[in-house]
Scaffold this motif. Structure first.
Motif, mmCIF file in Angstrom:
data_model
loop_
_atom_site.group_PDB
_atom_site.id
_atom_site.type_symbol
_atom_site.label_atom_id
_atom_site.label_comp_id
_atom_site.label_asym_id
_atom_site.label_seq_id
_atom_site.Cartn_x
_atom_site.Cartn_y
_atom_site.Cartn_z
ATOM 1 N N LYS A 1 -5.920 5.814 39.656
ATOM 2 C CA LYS A 1 -6.520 5.286 38.429
ATOM 3 C C LYS A 1 -5.841 3.996 37.991
ATOM 4 N N THR B 1 -7.570 0.171 37.861
ATOM 5 C CA THR B 1 -7.549 -0.693 36.678
ATOM 6 C C THR B 1 -6.983 -2.064 37.047
ATOM 7 N N GLY C 1 -15.084 -0.123 34.918
ATOM 8 C CA GLY C 1 -14.635 0.244 33.579
ATOM 9 C C GLY C 1 -13.685 1.430 33.592
ATOM 10 N N ALA C 2 -12.485 1.230 33.091
ATOM 11 C CA ALA C 2 -11.461 2.283 33.099
ATOM 12 C C ALA C 2 -11.942 3.498 32.314
ATOM 13 N N LYS C 3 -12.731 3.256 31.263
ATOM 14 C CA LYS C 3 -13.207 4.329 30.410
ATOM 15 C C LYS C 3 -14.127 5.279 31.188
ATOM 16 N N GLU C 4 -14.993 4.667 31.999
ATOM 17 C CA GLU C 4 -15.931 5.463 32.800
ATOM 18 C C GLU C 4 -15.180 6.365 33.775
ATOM 19 N N ARG C 5 -14.076 5.849 34.242
ATOM 20 C CA ARG C 5 -13.356 6.570 35.304
ATOM 21 C C ARG C 5 -12.457 7.676 34.750
ATOM 22 N N ARG C 6 -12.239 7.643 33.424
ATOM 23 C CA ARG C 6 -11.179 8.505 32.912
ATOM 24 C C ARG C 6 -11.405 9.986 33.235
ATOM 25 N N ASP C 7 -12.663 10.433 33.146
ATOM 26 C CA ASP C 7 -12.903 11.864 33.327
ATOM 27 C C ASP C 7 -13.283 12.234 34.750
#
Lengths: 281, 264, 305
Positions: free
Chosen positions: C28, C32, C45-51
């Protein structure tokens, strides 16, 4: 000065009583064997109290036992919360996970001579390493709360438990294993009926070593970061505020928890390995 | 020797060889061993240490694998016989599990072999009586004397229906008085059960007193030097050991042992 | 020979697992970084990958996998990164440098050895006292045994601060912690060792009318050696842990514990790992050294094979 004189006198009296008891006719009896260390402990506490008062030792160096006792009874809710956080959540869960994981690994390793030969030296090596040092890494990975403490405990208890269990599973003698062979017993039959029971003294040795290690791991890991609760947290912040009576109260909790935990494991051991010469007495 | 001559021998060895590979090079533990044991025989193996008597018994039990020759047990290979649970084995030490009571120790092979619970109970009762240990079933091994422990281990070997009993110096660690007593009991037991017994010992009187045949062995390489058929009757009180026939057989065994030694 | 091969296999397996673990641990962060550098990442997008699971991300962005072994501040540094850092901070740095691990290791080692020597010496003395005095045995021994079940290392921060407040600092407070941590195992092991001769051996000396002192020097002390060395090995490991933990609370600037703490403050994971390995190597050397001494001593006594 009077207090100091009292302290010296108390020490003399305590020692004299113990000498009389230990060298008296009943020194072998259970009561005396219990009384002597108790008298010694009480004497030490009494001398400590008198010296601290007599010499006006400041609180930031050494609080008197009575001060610690007062602080202890005043802070029971805090101490209880710390106990739950560090011992029940951190140490105990890590202990269970670590010991079970090590036990299962030992069983897996035991089936292969090659694996055992390779893993045993590596395991004994790892058991001697300062594994508490992994605490900052695991705190980084698992966060400040009890999960990271449990992880430290898992790593700490894993290797001693693994080495003891593997050694224990080798404990059955060649003759006993031959006997199983003459019955044409399957691997699991001979495992459950012979090798596992024979390994029990070793397994419990590992379990007992691990109780102390788990408390050490859980407390020390909190020095590297914790929520605002927990015994290690309380010790390090109280030390910073120079309220040593609180530090001592936490140490009393740690001592009680440590002995109780160890004592429980030892009691289960006594019930399980009643047949072993060391338990028959 | 008469009607049973056409039945199959219980144990048959033909030119049996066993070489152990050790760090000091190969060791010939058994060389050219030929032996036939018939049903109901009580065969003793006697000889100095290293003569292969225990090794031979372990080959029969499939605890060792011969490197040459043929060996059959009940007409099968030793390993097949082991899987069929053809024999009970009694070791030098009782080797009872300290965490099980005497009764539970005797149940051990029965549990492994999958006998029903009722069957287990009744068999334990039977064999305990057979070895004179009634009332000791609930004791733990370490609460019993050495002789009683060894009797319990014999009971354990008798508990399942193996018609062969292999005994490796079972009384070696016991004192003379206990040993006499157990010898007498073992003979009585053999008469009652008609089992075939292979018995390793290094005591001449024990071998002569117990056996119908005595196999004399000698070391380096381990081999049979003499096989003596005992002329003694099946009924043997302890004082048979003072009769001329007994002394005569003992003498022959001693001669055989000495002959084996002469080429040292 | 075969056992060496087995050990090497296990070690190799651990290294392989370690490299493997770097991928999910670091993916992750790597994604980024590379995305910021302009590379195409699925999903963006880091947000998309978070979960999303780390394994799925690694599979979909396989081009980024090598980067997981070369990050500057990885969550899990790869073995060669730790090795390089160890090399840099030991061989390539001057010993006097504040970044030299040899310097930090020496700070910790000196406290460990000093404390170990004090703790062991006092422990042996107390053990001798316990064996020869029934009162001491009955009064002290139960407490010494109980002390083994208590995490007495929790006392460490307090000792540092208390000694600091009376003006003692530097090596001494750490040595005190090391000393008391090695003290109790040595007492318990040594008492066991001095008591190990059996009745027959003691009776033999009585038939010679030997004095207590003769019995001690000729029988009890030699008989205790294997036990002593076993507890010395436990003691030295405990001493090292004590010295390291002793470096934590005051924010000490030197020592392996200080390196661990500083690394964890600044997120310098490679530094933490190299300090950890330095501590491990140090522990192994100390235990190994005791093992060598043990073999030499026991061989001179004719005990070891």
């Amino acid at each position: 000065m009077v207090m100091v004189a009292f302290a010296v006198a108390l020490w003399g009296v305590g020692w004299w009583v113990n000498t009389r008891l230990a060298e008296g006719p009943n020194s072998g009896s259970r009561a005396v064997q219990l009384a002597v260390p108790l008298i010694f402990g009480l004497t030490v506490i009494g001398v400590w109290e008198l010296l601290v008062r007599g010499l006006d030792v400041p609180l930031v160096i050494l609080p008197a036992p009575s001060t610690i006792a007062v602080r202890f009874s005043d802070s029971i809710p805090i101490l209880w919360a710390d106990f739950v956080q560090t011992i029940l959540k951190g140490a105990l869960s890590g202990y269970l996970i670590g010991c079970i994981a090590a036990f299962l690994t030992a069983i897996a390793v035991d089936r292969s001579d090659f694996l055992r030969m390779g893993l045993l030296p590596v395991g004994s090596f790892a058991a001697a390493l300062p594994i508490v040092g992994t605490a900052p890494i695991l705190v980084m990975w698992f966060g400040f709360d009890w999960e990271s403490k449990a992880a430290v405990v898992v790593v700490m208890v894993f290797f001693p438990m693994l080495v003891n269990t593997v050694a224990g599973l080798r404990e059955a003698t060649a003759m006993q294993r031959d006997l199983m062979e003459t019955y044409a017993a399957s691997y699991w039959q001979s495992f459950f009926k012979l090798r596992l029971p024979a390994a029990m003294p070793f397994i419990f040795n590992g379990l007992k070593i691990s109780t102390t290690l788990s408390l050490i791991g859980a407390i020390v890991a909190e020095f590297f970061g914790s929520p605002t609760v927990g015994m290690g947290f309380r010790i390090s912040t109280s030390v910073g505020q120079l309220s040593l009576d609180m530090v001592w109260a936490e140490i009393v909790v740690a001592a009680l928890a440590g002995t109780a935990f160890y004592g429980m494991v030892a009691m289960i051991e006594k019930a399980v390995t009643f047949w072993h010469p060391s338990q028959r007495g | 020797m008469n009607t049973e001559s056409n039945t199959q021998p219980v144990i048959e060895a033909r030119q049996l060889d066993l070489v152990f590979q050790t760090n000091d090079g190969p060791v010939q533990a058994l060389k050219d061993v030929n032996l036939t044991v018939n049903k109901g025989d009580f065969v003793s193996f006697i000889g100095p240490s290293g003569c292969g008597k225990t090794t031979f018994l372990r080959c029969v039990a499939a605890l060792e694998t011969p490197t040459g020759g043929e060996l059959s047990v009940n007409g099968m290979t030793p390993d097949e016989a082991r899987r069929k649970r053809a024999y009970g084995y009694v070791f030098q030490a009782a080797g009872l599990y300290p965490w099980r009571t005497i009764a539970k120790n005797i149940k051990l092979p029965l549990e492994i072999m999958g006998y029903s619970r009722d069957e287990q109970e009744s068999r334990v009762r039977n064999v305990l009586e057979l070895v004179d240990l009634e009332g000791f079933g609930e004791k733990f091994p370490w609460q019993l004397s050495g002789g009683m422990q060894q009797r319990a281990s014999i009971a354990r070997a008798l508990a399942f229906d193996a018609d062969i009993l292999l005994m490796d110096e079972p009384f070696g660690a016991l004192d003379e008085i206990v040993r006499d007593h157990l010898n007498e009991q073992l003979l009585a037991l053999w008469t009652r059960t008609e089992k075939t017994i292979g018995f390793v010992t290094h005591s001449i009187p024990e071998a002569v007193y117990l056996s119908t045949r005595i196999v004399v062995m000698s070391p380096r390489p381990g081999r049979i030097t003499d096989i003596i058929d005992s002329p003694l009757p099946k009924e043997r009180p302890l004082d048979i050991r003072d009769t001329p026939e007994f002394i005569e057989v003992a003498h022959r065994v001693r001669e055989g042992l000495r002959a084996g030694h002469s080429d040292d | 020979m075969k056992s060496v091969l087995a050990v090497l296999t296990v070690v190799a397996a651990i290294v392989v697992l370690w490299y493997g673990a770097c991928v999910p641990m670091n993916i992750k962060g790597v994604l980024t970084e590379v995305e910021r550098a302009g590379a195409e990442v699925v999903p963006p997008g880091a947000k998309e990958r978070r979960d999303l699971s780390e394994f799925a991300l690694a599979a979909r962005n396989s081009f980024a996998i090598p980067a997981t072994w070369a990050q500057e501040r990885p969550r899990l540094p790869a073995p060669h990164q730790v090795a390089a850092e160890l090399w840099d901070t030991t061989v390539a740095k001057k010993i006097t440098s504040k970044r030299s691990l040899i310097y930090h290791g020496w700070v910790t080692l000196s406290a460990t050895v000093l404390g170990f020597a004090i703790g062991t010496g006092l422990g042996i003395l107390l053990a001798v006292g316990i064996v020869h005095s029934r009162v001491m045995d009955m009064s002290v021994m139960p407490w010494a045994i109980v002390s083994q079940t208590i995490p007495i290392i929790a006392l460490a921060p307090m000792i540092i601060v208390v000694l600091y407040s009376v003006g003692v600092q530097g090596i001494i407070p750490k040595a005190v912690i090391s000393a008391y941590l090695s003290f109790f195992p040595v007492v318990v092991g040594m008492v066991k060792g001095l008591r190990s001769p059996d009745m027959m051996q003691l009776d033999l000396l009585r038939t010679y009318n030997a004095t207590n002192a003769q019995g001690f020097w000729k029988l009890r002390l030699p008989a205790s050696m294997p036990y002593l060395f076993a507890s010395l090995k436990i003691g030295i490991a405990a001493s090292l842990v004590g010295a390291i933990v002793g470096e934590l609370p005051t924010g000490a600037v030197a020592g392996l514990g200080a390196r661990l703490l500083a690394g964890s403050y600044y997120g310098q994971t490679v530094q933490i790992w190299s300090a950890l390995f330095a501590a491990a190597i140090l522990a192994a050397c100390l235990v190994g050294l005791l093992g060598l001494i043990e073999r030499a001593v026991l061989r001179r006594m004719g005990i070891a094979a």
